[in-house]
Design a protein around this motif. Structure first.
Motif, PDB file in Angstrom:
ATOM      1  N   SER A 127      29.091  13.016  14.787  1.00 29.75           N
ATOM      2  CA  SER A 127      30.195  12.437  14.011  1.00 29.75           C
ATOM      3  C   SER A 127      29.711  11.749  12.736  1.00 29.75           C
ATOM      4  O   SER A 127      30.522  11.350  11.894  1.00 29.75           O
ATOM      5  N   LYS A 128      28.397  11.599  12.576  1.00 31.30           N
ATOM      6  CA  LYS A 128      27.848  10.922  11.410  1.00 31.30           C
ATOM      7  C   LYS A 128      27.642  11.857  10.215  1.00 31.30           C
ATOM      8  O   LYS A 128      27.198  11.425   9.151  1.00 31.30           O
ATOM      9  N   VAL A 129      27.935  13.141  10.401  1.00 27.82           N
ATOM     10  CA  VAL A 129      27.844  14.100   9.300  1.00 27.82           C
ATOM     11  C   VAL A 129      28.961  13.822   8.299  1.00 27.82           C
ATOM     12  O   VAL A 129      30.122  13.608   8.683  1.00 27.82           O
ATOM     13  N   THR A 130      28.628  13.802   7.024  1.00 28.45           N
ATOM     14  CA  THR A 130      29.629  13.518   5.992  1.00 28.45           C
ATOM     15  C   THR A 130      30.725  14.577   5.984  1.00 28.45           C
ATOM     16  O   THR A 130      31.915  14.269   5.953  1.00 28.45           O
ATOM     17  N   ARG A 131      30.326  15.849   6.006  1.00 25.18           N
ATOM     18  CA  ARG A 131      31.297  16.940   6.019  1.00 25.18           C
ATOM     19  C   ARG A 131      30.661  18.190   6.608  1.00 25.18           C
ATOM     20  O   ARG A 131      29.526  18.534   6.285  1.00 25.18           O
ATOM     21  N   TYR A 132      31.394  18.841   7.498  1.00 23.28           N
ATOM     22  CA  TYR A 132      30.964  20.140   8.018  1.00 23.28           C
ATOM     23  C   TYR A 132      31.555  21.248   7.151  1.00 23.28           C
ATOM     24  O   TYR A 132      32.664  21.122   6.620  1.00 23.28           O
ATOM     25  N   ILE A 133      30.799  22.331   7.016  1.00 21.95           N
ATOM     26  CA  ILE A 133      31.282  23.519   6.314  1.00 21.95           C
ATOM     27  C   ILE A 133      31.241  24.669   7.305  1.00 21.95           C
ATOM     28  O   ILE A 133      30.175  24.991   7.851  1.00 21.95           O
ATOM     29  N   HIS A 134      32.387  25.281   7.574  1.00 27.18           N
ATOM     30  CA  HIS A 134      32.485  26.377   8.535  1.00 27.18           C
ATOM     31  C   HIS A 134      32.907  27.667   7.844  1.00 27.18           C
ATOM     32  O   HIS A 134      33.568  27.641   6.799  1.00 27.18           O
ATOM     33  N   HIS A 135      32.553  28.802   8.453  1.00 27.83           N
ATOM     34  CA  HIS A 135      32.963  30.101   7.924  1.00 27.83           C
ATOM     35  C   HIS A 135      34.457  30.330   8.096  1.00 27.83           C
ATOM     36  O   HIS A 135      35.098  30.974   7.268  1.00 27.83           O
ATOM     37  N   SER A 136      34.993  29.870   9.223  1.00 31.91           N
ATOM     38  CA  SER A 136      36.366  30.257   9.560  1.00 31.91           C
ATOM     39  C   SER A 136      37.055  29.160  10.358  1.00 31.91           C
ATOM     40  O   SER A 136      36.403  28.293  10.972  1.00 31.91           O
ATOM     41  N   ALA A 137      38.383  29.224  10.370  1.00 36.54           N
ATOM     42  CA  ALA A 137      39.173  28.278  11.146  1.00 36.54           C
ATOM     43  C   ALA A 137      38.903  28.435  12.636  1.00 36.54           C
ATOM     44  O   ALA A 137      38.892  27.453  13.385  1.00 36.54           O
ATOM     45  N   SER A 138      38.673  29.675  13.071  1.00 35.13           N
ATOM     46  CA  SER A 138      38.428  29.904  14.495  1.00 35.13           C
ATOM     47  C   SER A 138      37.122  29.261  14.939  1.00 35.13           C
ATOM     48  O   SER A 138      37.020  28.729  16.044  1.00 35.13           O
ATOM     49  N   ASN A 139      36.105  29.278  14.075  1.00 35.27           N
ATOM     50  CA  ASN A 139      34.840  28.629  14.424  1.00 35.27           C
ATOM     51  C   ASN A 139      34.991  27.107  14.381  1.00 35.27           C
ATOM     52  O   ASN A 139      34.454  26.398  15.231  1.00 35.27           O
ATOM     53  N   ALA A 140      35.729  26.609  13.402  1.00 36.60           N
ATOM     54  CA  ALA A 140      35.965  25.166  13.309  1.00 36.60           C
ATOM     55  C   ALA A 140      36.685  24.657  14.549  1.00 36.60           C
ATOM     56  O   ALA A 140      36.428  23.539  15.024  1.00 36.60           O
ATOM     57  N   ALA A 141      37.565  25.472  15.100  1.00 33.43           N
ATOM     58  CA  ALA A 141      38.337  25.079  16.278  1.00 33.43           C
ATOM     59  C   ALA A 141      37.471  24.949  17.527  1.00 33.43           C
ATOM     60  O   ALA A 141      37.908  24.373  18.532  1.00 33.43           O
ATOM     61  N   ARG A 142      36.251  25.478  17.474  1.00 31.60           N
ATOM     62  CA  ARG A 142      35.336  25.356  18.611  1.00 31.60           C
ATOM     63  C   ARG A 142      34.675  23.979  18.670  1.00 31.60           C
ATOM     64  O   ARG A 142      34.065  23.633  19.670  1.00 31.60           O
ATOM     65  N   MET A 143      34.769  23.227  17.588  1.00 30.15           N
ATOM     66  CA  MET A 143      34.214  21.876  17.560  1.00 30.15           C
ATOM     67  C   MET A 143      35.080  20.937  18.403  1.00 30.15           C
ATOM     68  O   MET A 143      36.278  21.172  18.587  1.00 30.15           O
ATOM     69  N   PRO A 144      34.502  19.863  18.936  1.00 27.18           N
ATOM     70  CA  PRO A 144      35.321  18.870  19.643  1.00 27.18           C
ATOM     71  C   PRO A 144      36.413  18.347  18.720  1.00 27.18           C
ATOM     72  O   PRO A 144      36.220  18.262  17.497  1.00 27.18           O
ATOM     73  N   SER A 145      37.544  17.993  19.269  1.00 33.75           N
ATOM     74  CA  SER A 145      38.684  17.560  18.464  1.00 33.75           C
ATOM     75  C   SER A 145      38.325  16.387  17.550  1.00 33.75           C
ATOM     76  O   SER A 145      38.834  16.272  16.436  1.00 33.75           O
ATOM     77  N   ALA A 146      37.412  15.521  17.997  1.00 32.69           N
ATOM     78  CA  ALA A 146      37.012  14.370  17.196  1.00 32.69           C
ATOM     79  C   ALA A 146      36.261  14.773  15.935  1.00 32.69           C
ATOM     80  O   ALA A 146      36.162  13.992  14.990  1.00 32.69           O
ATOM     81  N   LEU A 147      35.733  16.010  15.896  1.00 34.97           N
ATOM     82  CA  LEU A 147      34.955  16.479  14.751  1.00 34.97           C
ATOM     83  C   LEU A 147      35.704  17.515  13.919  1.00 34.97           C
ATOM     84  O   LEU A 147      35.123  18.152  13.053  1.00 34.97           O
ATOM     85  N   GLN A 148      36.992  17.681  14.177  1.00 36.61           N
ATOM     86  CA  GLN A 148      37.767  18.702  13.482  1.00 36.61           C
ATOM     87  C   GLN A 148      38.544  18.147  12.289  1.00 36.61           C
ATOM     88  O   GLN A 148      39.349  18.847  11.686  1.00 36.61           O
ATOM     89  N   THR A 149      38.280  16.906  11.911  1.00 36.71           N
ATOM     90  CA  THR A 149      39.023  16.287  10.807  1.00 36.71           C
ATOM     91  C   THR A 149      38.249  16.302   9.501  1.00 36.71           C
ATOM     92  O   THR A 149      38.838  16.211   8.429  1.00 36.71           O
ATOM     93  N   SER A 150      36.929  16.411   9.564  1.00 34.95           N
ATOM     94  CA  SER A 150      36.123  16.316   8.349  1.00 34.95           C
ATOM     95  C   SER A 150      35.331  17.599   8.122  1.00 34.95           C
ATOM     96  O   SER A 150      34.131  17.650   8.346  1.00 34.95           O
ATOM     97  N   TYR A 151      36.043  18.639   7.698  1.00 31.87           N
ATOM     98  CA  TYR A 151      35.366  19.905   7.427  1.00 31.87           C
ATOM     99  C   TYR A 151      36.094  20.676   6.332  1.00 31.87           C
ATOM    100  O   TYR A 151      37.263  20.421   6.028  1.00 31.87           O
ATOM    101  N   VAL A 152      35.372  21.627   5.739  1.00 30.75           N
ATOM    102  CA  VAL A 152      35.968  22.558   4.791  1.00 30.75           C
ATOM    103  C   VAL A 152      35.593  23.970   5.227  1.00 30.75           C
ATOM    104  O   VAL A 152      34.604  24.171   5.930  1.00 30.75           O
ATOM    105  N   LEU A 153      36.389  24.922   4.814  1.00 33.37           N
ATOM    106  CA  LEU A 153      36.122  26.326   5.125  1.00 33.37           C
ATOM    107  C   LEU A 153      35.581  27.014   3.873  1.00 33.37           C
ATOM    108  O   LEU A 153      36.234  27.023   2.837  1.00 33.37           O
ATOM    109  N   ILE A 154      34.370  27.542   3.975  1.00 33.35           N
ATOM    110  CA  ILE A 154      33.794  28.349   2.895  1.00 33.35           C
ATOM    111  C   ILE A 154      33.163  29.578   3.532  1.00 33.35           C
ATOM    112  O   ILE A 154      32.222  29.453   4.325  1.00 33.35           O
TER     113      ILE A 154
END
Length: 386
Positions: A166-193
Motif C-alpha cells: 500500500s506504500k506504492v505511490t501509484r501502480y501501473i497496470h496493462h488492463s482493468a482485468s489485471n488491476a481487478a486482481r489486486m486486493p480491493s484496498a490497492l485498487q484505488t491508486s492505479y492507472v492503466l497503460i
C-alpha cells in the motif's frame, strides 16, 4: 537539470519486460534523466537499451563484480570454465563465491544508493519479484515517489503483506482485468497503460484485408501457457486453409512432432524483428490460444497489421477489443468454442472481413500507438515528480 528516473527491475536482454523497459526508456529520455538498474541478468545487447540515447546500464551483478577484486577472481574463473559464453560479471554467483559473499546484503546497498539519487523510482516486475519489498520500503523511508509497473498476470498470495504494497505511490497496470486482481484496498491508486507494437511503423504499412480468411497464424513462445499444443489438437483446416507458426521455446520439439505430415501447417521458427512484417503480411487471422497473459504483445501487433483475431479471454485482450464487433472469443479448454468461432470467420464475406480489419487498425491507432502510450508514461511520471 532534468529530474532523474531510476528504472529498477529484473530486466534482461529480450522478453516482454525488456520490451516494456525499452518503451518506457524512450518515452522518458527527452524530459528526464533515466538510469536503468537491472536486478536480473542483462548485457549491453539488451533490447531495453535499443533505439535509445541511453546506452549504458547498471546491474547488481556488474556492480558487485566491480566492487570486489576477490569476486572478480572467482567470476573470471567461472567465466573461463563456461568458455566465455557471457560477459565475466554474469558469473559472480558461483560455487566459490556463494560460500562467502553476502549477495543479498550487497544488492540492498547498491539499490538504496541508486534510489538516493532519484526524483522518482519506477519498478518494472511482478509483485513476487525479488527486491520489490525492499524497494518499496526504502522509497517510503526516504520519501521518494515510487511507481510500480506490474508485468505478468497478477496472482496475490494470501500471505502477502498488504501493508508494504500500500506504500506504492501509484501502480501501473496493462488492463482493468489485471488491476481487478489486486486486493480491493490497492485498487484505488492505479492507472492503466497498455503496451505498443515495437514494429509499429512496418505493421501499419500492411494493407488492410480485402479477401476471405484462409491463412491463420500463431506467433509466440512455444511454452505451456500459450496453449499451442491444445490448439493443434482442435484446429481443423479446410483444404484451402493454412496455419503458420512462429516462435521457439521448450515445447518446440513437441510442436514439430505434432504437425509432422501436415502440409497445411508450416513452422517458421524464431523470427527476427525484420521478419515480423512478412509473417503478418502472409496471414489473415491471428490466433491467441493462451491460458494466461498480461498482454499479449502479439494482440497489438495483429491489430496494427489489421488482422482478424481469434482469442481466449486473457490479459488485456478484452479491453483492447471492446469496441470491435464481432469479437471471436473461445475457451482453450473447450474445443467446440474454437471450432464455432473459426467457422464464423471462415464464413465471412470479403467486405465484412475488410470492415473488421479496418476497425482493428483504427482501434490501434486511436489508443495504442507508441506516441500515445509514451505520452501516458510522461504524464504519470511528471505528475508524481511534481
Amino acid at each position: 537539470m532534468k529530474p532523474k528516473v531510476v528504472l529498477i527491475g529484473p530486466i534482461g536482454d529480450y522478453g516482454g519486460r525488456d520490451v516494456e523497459a525499452q518503451l518506457i526508456t524512450k518515452a522518458l529520455e527527452k524530459d528526464f534523466e533515466v538510469q536503468l538498474l537491472s536486478t536480473g541478468v542483462i548485457s549491453s545487447a539488451s533490447f531495453a537499451l535499443s533505439e535509445s540515447t541511453i546506452t549504458s546500464f547498471l546491474s547488481i551483478q556488474k556492480l558487485q563484480f566491480k566492487k570486489s577484486w576477490l569476486l572478480r577472481c572467482t567470476a573470471y574463473l567461472s567465466f573461463l570454465i563456461h568458455k566465455r559464453k557471457q560477459p565475466p560479471y554474469m558469473y559472480v554467483k558461483n560455487k566459490l563465491s556463494l560460500g562467502w559473499y553476502d549477495f543479498r546484503k550487497s544488492a540492498h546497498a547498491f539499490i538504496y544508493k541508486e534510489i538516493d539519487t532519484a526524483d522518482v523510482v519506477l519498478f518494472i516486475g511482478q509483485l513476487t519479484s525479488t527486491f520489490l519489498e525492499e524497494v518499496i520500503t526504502y522509497c517510503d523511508t526516504v520519501n521518494i515517489p515510487l511507481l510500480v509497473r506490474t508485468t505478468g498476470t497478477i496472482v496475490l498470495h494470501p500471505t502477502y503483506d498488504i501493508g508494504y504494497l500500500s506504500k506504492v505511490t501509484r501502480y501501473i497496470h496493462h488492463s482493468a482485468s489485471n488491476a481487478a486482481r489486486m486486493p480491493s484496498a490497492l485498487q484505488t491508486s492505479y492507472v492503466l497503460i497498455d503496451q505498443a507494437a515495437t514494429t509499429e511503423a512496418m505493421l501499419l504499412e500492411i494493407p488492410v484485408l480485402h479477401t476471405t480468411v484462409k491463412k491463420y497464424g500463431f506467433i509466440g513462445r512455444l511454452s505451456k501457457e500459450k496453449g499451442l499444443l491444445e490448439l493443434l489438437n482442435m484446429i481443423d483446416l479446410a483444404p484451402d486453409e493454412t496455419l503458420h507458426i512462429a516462435g521457439d521455446g521448450p515445447l518446440q520439439e513437441d510442436v514439430q512432432s505434432a504437425i509432422a505430415g501436415y502440409d497445411a501447417i508450416t513452422y517458421l521458427g524464431q523470427l527476427s524483428r525484420a521478419d515480423l512484417k512478412a509473417f503478418y503480411e502472409n496471414v489473415d487471422c491471428v490466433i491467441i490460444s493462451s491460458f494466461e497473459e498480461s498482454g499479449p504483445l502479439v494482440g497489438l501487433e495483429a491489430m496494427a497489421a489489421g488482422k482478424l483475431i481469434i482469442s481466449t479471454d486473457v490479459g488485456a485482450m478484452k479491453d483492447r477489443l471492446e469496441a470491435i464487433d464481432p469479437c471471436f472469443w473461445f475457451d482453450i479448454q473447450q474445443p467446440e468454442t474454437f471450432k464455432k468461432q473459426k467457422k464464423m470467420i471462415s464464413a465471412l464475406q470479403a467486405d465484412e472481413v475488410r470492415r473488421i480489419s479496418v476497425s482493428l487498425r483504427q482501434r490501434y491507432t486511436s489508443k495504442y500507438t507508441k506516441h500515445l502510450i509514451s505520452e501516458r508514461y510522461r504524464h504519470i511520471v511528471s505528475e508524481v515528480v511534481s
